[in-house]
Design a protein around this motif. Structure first.
Motif, PDB file in Angstrom:
ATOM      1  N   THR A 163      48.630  29.884  41.908  1.00  0.00           N
ATOM      2  CA  THR A 163      48.866  30.945  42.875  1.00  0.00           C
ATOM      3  C   THR A 163      47.655  31.870  42.930  1.00  0.00           C
ATOM      4  O   THR A 163      46.771  31.798  42.072  1.00  0.00           O
ATOM      5  CB  THR A 163      50.095  31.781  42.479  1.00  0.00           C
ATOM      6  N   ALA A 164      47.633  32.756  43.901  1.00  0.00           N
ATOM      7  CA  ALA A 164      46.551  33.747  43.991  1.00  0.00           C
ATOM      8  C   ALA A 164      46.504  34.587  42.721  1.00  0.00           C
ATOM      9  O   ALA A 164      45.417  34.887  42.204  1.00  0.00           O
ATOM     10  CB  ALA A 164      46.746  34.626  45.227  1.00  0.00           C
ATOM     11  N   GLU A 165      47.658  34.960  42.208  1.00  0.00           N
ATOM     12  CA  GLU A 165      47.714  35.741  40.966  1.00  0.00           C
ATOM     13  C   GLU A 165      47.110  34.955  39.798  1.00  0.00           C
ATOM     14  O   GLU A 165      46.390  35.507  38.965  1.00  0.00           O
ATOM     15  CB  GLU A 165      49.156  36.129  40.649  1.00  0.00           C
ATOM     16  N   MET A 166      47.381  33.644  39.754  1.00  0.00           N
ATOM     17  CA  MET A 166      46.840  32.817  38.678  1.00  0.00           C
ATOM     18  C   MET A 166      45.321  32.690  38.773  1.00  0.00           C
ATOM     19  O   MET A 166      44.639  32.642  37.751  1.00  0.00           O
ATOM     20  CB  MET A 166      47.511  31.446  38.664  1.00  0.00           C
ATOM     21  N   TYR A 167      44.780  32.624  40.006  1.00  0.00           N
ATOM     22  CA  TYR A 167      43.327  32.626  40.158  1.00  0.00           C
ATOM     23  C   TYR A 167      42.747  33.881  39.516  1.00  0.00           C
ATOM     24  O   TYR A 167      41.769  33.822  38.778  1.00  0.00           O
ATOM     25  CB  TYR A 167      42.919  32.613  41.639  1.00  0.00           C
ATOM     26  N   GLU A 168      43.347  35.027  39.801  1.00  0.00           N
ATOM     27  CA  GLU A 168      42.873  36.291  39.237  1.00  0.00           C
ATOM     28  C   GLU A 168      42.993  36.301  37.720  1.00  0.00           C
ATOM     29  O   GLU A 168      42.085  36.760  37.016  1.00  0.00           O
ATOM     30  CB  GLU A 168      43.642  37.459  39.841  1.00  0.00           C
ATOM     31  N   LEU A 169      44.112  35.795  37.209  1.00  0.00           N
ATOM     32  CA  LEU A 169      44.298  35.731  35.758  1.00  0.00           C
ATOM     33  C   LEU A 169      43.285  34.800  35.110  1.00  0.00           C
ATOM     34  O   LEU A 169      42.773  35.079  34.022  1.00  0.00           O
ATOM     35  CB  LEU A 169      45.721  35.277  35.424  1.00  0.00           C
ATOM     36  N   PHE A 170      42.981  33.677  35.772  1.00  0.00           N
ATOM     37  CA  PHE A 170      42.006  32.739  35.237  1.00  0.00           C
ATOM     38  C   PHE A 170      40.634  33.401  35.121  1.00  0.00           C
ATOM     39  O   PHE A 170      39.954  33.291  34.102  1.00  0.00           O
ATOM     40  CB  PHE A 170      41.934  31.487  36.118  1.00  0.00           C
ATOM     41  N   VAL A 171      40.230  34.107  36.165  1.00  0.00           N
ATOM     42  CA  VAL A 171      38.950  34.822  36.136  1.00  0.00           C
ATOM     43  C   VAL A 171      38.958  35.868  35.021  1.00  0.00           C
ATOM     44  O   VAL A 171      37.967  36.029  34.300  1.00  0.00           O
ATOM     45  CB  VAL A 171      38.646  35.462  37.505  1.00  0.00           C
ATOM     46  N   ALA A 172      40.091  36.544  34.841  1.00  0.00           N
ATOM     47  CA  ALA A 172      40.205  37.535  33.763  1.00  0.00           C
ATOM     48  C   ALA A 172      40.083  36.862  32.397  1.00  0.00           C
ATOM     49  O   ALA A 172      39.440  37.396  31.486  1.00  0.00           O
ATOM     50  CB  ALA A 172      41.523  38.292  33.877  1.00  0.00           C
ATOM     51  N   ARG A 173      40.683  35.687  32.235  1.00  0.00           N
ATOM     52  CA  ARG A 173      40.577  34.974  30.959  1.00  0.00           C
ATOM     53  C   ARG A 173      39.148  34.500  30.732  1.00  0.00           C
ATOM     54  O   ARG A 173      38.663  34.483  29.602  1.00  0.00           O
ATOM     55  CB  ARG A 173      41.534  33.776  30.914  1.00  0.00           C
ATOM     56  N   LEU A 174      38.438  34.090  31.797  1.00  0.00           N
ATOM     57  CA  LEU A 174      37.025  33.740  31.648  1.00  0.00           C
ATOM     58  C   LEU A 174      36.227  34.951  31.176  1.00  0.00           C
ATOM     59  O   LEU A 174      35.348  34.830  30.320  1.00  0.00           O
ATOM     60  CB  LEU A 174      36.451  33.220  32.967  1.00  0.00           C
ATOM     61  N   ALA A 175      36.555  36.114  31.726  1.00  0.00           N
ATOM     62  CA  ALA A 175      35.884  37.351  31.294  1.00  0.00           C
ATOM     63  C   ALA A 175      36.181  37.635  29.830  1.00  0.00           C
ATOM     64  O   ALA A 175      35.297  38.060  29.077  1.00  0.00           O
ATOM     65  CB  ALA A 175      36.309  38.516  32.177  1.00  0.00           C
TER      66      ALA A 175
END
Length: 86
Positions: A26-38
Motif C-alpha cells: 500500500t502507499a502507507e507501506m511504501y512510506e514505512l519501507f523508506v522509513a525502515r531504509l532510513a
C-alpha cells in the motif's frame, strides 16, 4: 499490515507482513519501507546500508516464500541473490 525491521550481527532485515493480501504494498507501506531504509542507514553496525535499493554497492539477498507480484517482483531484480521457496 506492517514493515518489520530488525538487525542481527550487522545485518538489517526489512520484512513485509501483509499475508492476507499476499504482501501487496500500500502507499502507507511504501512510506514505512523508506522509513525502515532510513533506520538501516542510520544504524552504524549495519553495513552502511542503502542509498537506494538499485544503487546499493554491497550484496543484497532476498528470501521469498509465497507469491511475489507487482513491486515485490521488481524489487527482486535489484537483488544480487534471490532464494525462492516453492
Amino acid at each position: 499490515m506492517s514493515i518489520a525491521y530488525g538487525t542481527e550481527q550487522g545485518v538489517a532485515t526489512i520484512s513485509f507482513d501483509r499475508p492476507a493480501k499476499k504482501n501487496a504494498i500500500t502507499a502507507e507501506m511504501y512510506e514505512l519501507f523508506v522509513a525502515r531504509l532510513a533506520d538501516a542507514a542510520a544504524d552504524s553496525p549495519v553495513l552502511t546500508f542503502m542509498q537506494g535499493l538499485a544503487s546499493f554497492e554491497k550484496p543484497v539477498v532476498a528470501a521469498v516464500q509465497g507469491l511475489a507480484v507487482g513491486i515485490g517482483v521488481t524489487m527482486l531484480f535489484h537483488c544480487d541473490l534471490v532464494y525462492a521457496a516453492d
